[in-house]
Design an enzyme around this catalytic site. Sequence first.
Site, PDB file in Angstrom:
ATOM      1  N   CYS A 165      -1.950   4.415  10.728  1.00 12.62           N
ATOM      2  CA  CYS A 165      -1.889   5.718  11.404  1.00 12.62           C
ATOM      3  C   CYS A 165      -3.230   5.970  12.091  1.00 12.62           C
ATOM      4  CB  CYS A 165      -1.529   6.836  10.428  1.00 12.62           C
ATOM      5  SG  CYS A 165      -2.706   7.032   9.097  1.00 12.62           S
ATOM      6  N   CYS A 169       0.900  -1.168   0.000  1.00 12.73           N
ATOM      7  CA  CYS A 169       0.000   0.000   0.000  1.00 12.73           C
ATOM      8  C   CYS A 169       0.927   1.203   0.000  1.00 12.73           C
ATOM      9  CB  CYS A 169      -0.861   0.000   1.254  1.00 12.73           C
ATOM     10  SG  CYS A 169      -1.782  -1.516   1.461  1.00 12.73           S
TER      11      CYS A 169
END
Length: 448
Positions: free
Chosen positions: A353, A236
């Site tokens: 995150c 990703c």
Amino acid sequence: MSVFPQLSMKSEVREHLCNVYTRKEVVSELDKDEVFEALLSCLSHPPLFTCLRASTHLHPLQETQHRLERHLEQQKRAPAVYTHPQLPDVLLLPVHGPRHVDLLAAEVIVGAQCGNAVLRGAHVFTPGILGTPKYMKVGDMVSVFSDVEGKCTRGAKEFKGKKVFLGNGVSEVDRSELFCSDGPVKGVAIRMTEPLYQSPSFDGVLTDEVFLQNLPSVVVGHVLGPRPGERILDMCAAPGGKTTHIASLMGNQGTVVALDKIRSKMEKIIQNAKMLKLDCIKAYCCNSIHAVSSDPAQENSADAPCSGLGQRPNMTYSWSLKEVCSYQPLQRKLLTTAVRLLKRGGVLVYSTCTVTLAENEEQVAWVLKTFPCLTLEPQVPHLGSEGMQGAGLSCDQRRLLQRFRPELVWRGARFAHSPENFLQNANTDTIGFFIAKFIKNGKKFTQA
Ligand SMILES: C[S@@+](CC[C@H](N)C(=O)[O-])C[C@H]1O[C@@H](n2cnc3c(N)ncnc32)[C@H](O)[C@@H]1O
């Protein structure tokens, strides 16, 4: 004391998150409400440092440090650029604020995303502007506000909704150039001269030498620990922060296969690789869930798409609980492919995150149960806290995880920089982030 409102979110999301942070076992020794409130407050403020990753495959760190110091001197800024003892390619610049800035009569309204960038040192670019005074001209001094709730209509001449002050700047465009039918002009529209948070702008500065990257993201590259000549898969990858870091750590020798499912984003990886002179990166537009390879990788990085609740600064989070919860199944599909595409003895680093349990510790518990061929590995460097309780992981397992938890050190927005606490602040006052490192042993992989 806080200068901004706490991060606001839909009540269903707040309740979901609050349940995680106020569970008895999670907050045994801390005041549960205080930790959750601190989380919502610190997320709306920028971290205490701007972190730049230096291209150490091109230049020694100290050379880049000196060039940055000279750049800051030319900007009439204090040339404070620090190295980090555990991260040999990181340069840290203190962010000063919130400062006292007087409000002006002329108000410019920018979108929330643009506002967040301004708080991290950017000027206001044309597409970010929503409203300006009726007669704004080049050279006018204006106060800039963020439309935190997304209520201001484009082209507005005044705005009475909820807005947060970001500082003052000087207009480089006339209003007529911004909202005309031929499409707006490009480039900087408001040059910030008195930002509330002072942090240098690096737009177009030393572009092949430094890359703006949050400190925990840089830690991921070091935890993965790639070596020259290896074959690494970044599943990703866009815009390529971690990809280019991995390639730099490999001294541009070997192969980094970088996948992203969105073509325009994949092109950004190519641009960044070119800018940083890293030609060992091969980028492809591909849904990683369906990726196949006849040559499994020695190391895989799965920096998963996630609910992004750890991003700072962020004053409004508009997603529904359904959207937040949609990431866990997607991440599991990506992890399943990551395990399949990894060599025996290979390393898998999973990162997000976000701050939820479902996308972090719960994923680790699921991986360990579903793939007996994977075990948790210690992380070097380990700068964050251990993993949170509540997902059924043992103490030893949680100690092997790395969770960056700015809420644990948050003491309000006027917390000054002090040299004694420099390193502790740099390592803890970060975005919310999570890292797990696995190794694939010899056992045959069968999915449960
Ligand atoms: C957190 S961002 C990656 C940030 C990147 N690793 C960096 O450090 O610059 C997640 C990325 O995953 C991509 N993505 C989401 N689902 C994907 C999938 N099924 N296959 C490939 N890429 C995907 C998104 O387009 C997005 O660019």
